[in-house]
Enzyme design. Sequence first.
Site, PDB file in Angstrom:
ATOM      1  N   LYS A   1       0.837  -1.201   0.000  1.00  0.00           N
ATOM      2  CA  LYS A   1       0.000   0.000   0.000  1.00  0.00           C
ATOM      3  C   LYS A   1       0.872   1.251   0.000  1.00  0.00           C
ATOM      4  O   LYS A   1       0.687   2.157  -0.824  1.00  0.00           O
ATOM      5  CB  LYS A   1      -0.931   0.015   1.230  1.00  0.00           C
ATOM      6  CG  LYS A   1      -1.864   1.212   1.247  1.00  0.00           C
ATOM      7  CD  LYS A   1      -2.706   1.247   2.509  1.00  0.00           C
ATOM      8  CE  LYS A   1      -1.932   1.834   3.660  1.00  0.00           C
ATOM      9  NZ  LYS A   1      -2.782   2.143   4.833  1.00  0.00           N
TER      10      LYS A   1
ATOM     11  N   ASP B   1      -6.042   1.072   0.443  1.00  0.00           N
ATOM     12  CA  ASP B   1      -6.371   1.417   1.822  1.00  0.00           C
ATOM     13  C   ASP B   1      -7.812   0.969   2.113  1.00  0.00           C
ATOM     14  O   ASP B   1      -8.486   0.406   1.251  1.00  0.00           O
ATOM     15  CB  ASP B   1      -6.178   2.915   2.076  1.00  0.00           C
ATOM     16  CG  ASP B   1      -7.245   3.761   1.420  1.00  0.00           C
ATOM     17  OD1 ASP B   1      -7.939   3.252   0.506  1.00  0.00           O
ATOM     18  OD2 ASP B   1      -7.385   4.928   1.798  1.00  0.00           O
TER      19      ASP B   1
END
Length: 209
Positions: A121, A140
């Site tokens: 991420k 996310d």
Amino acid sequence: MTKKQLTLKSVEALKEAYPEAICSLVYSDPLQLLIATRLSAQCTDARVNLVTPELFSKYKTLDDLANAEVEDVEKIIRSCGFYHDKARDIVGIAKKIKSDFNGEVPSTIEELTSLPGVGRKTANLIMGDVFHAPSSVVTDTHLIRISNRIGLVDTKDPKKVEFELRKLLPPDESNDFCHRTVLHGRAVCTARKAHCDICTLKDFCKKKI
């Protein structure tokens, strides 16, 4: 409607609703964004933005962070949560960038994820916002939630979401789409409640239909 068509409609709808696809974290260089993103794990961007001014004021350079005492960093970032791990990783990130990457934030997913505490991420955020790499998908919680509600994916696994969306999103829209889902997830399609009556996606969202 195919998933590809649904994705393109979602991209355009969110683009119209949120023209400014910007990262919520405040930073002035790639290293600061990397550190701020590490701090944002299980913490709000708003909280991180309250903490980083003091952190970056005290540790102005890569060398400053690489030479920092972990305990001193902990004192500054304590309110971000998990501060023991985060402080250790921040100092470790600076040390590794200095020793392994000639003092420059690395520019590939593989190199970025070799840094302490940096997962896909964070790596994708750096790739998209710093290096403007196409097909950067930042998985996310907002992106995962909204992509599932729309019907683009049917999994909560971050890596699976990333790779499924890579196939669906136009490469040059991927990073901005992720930023826009964060904005939409905070304002309308929240974790607690999806405010479908005011949602720009309501005409074709699977949850609404």
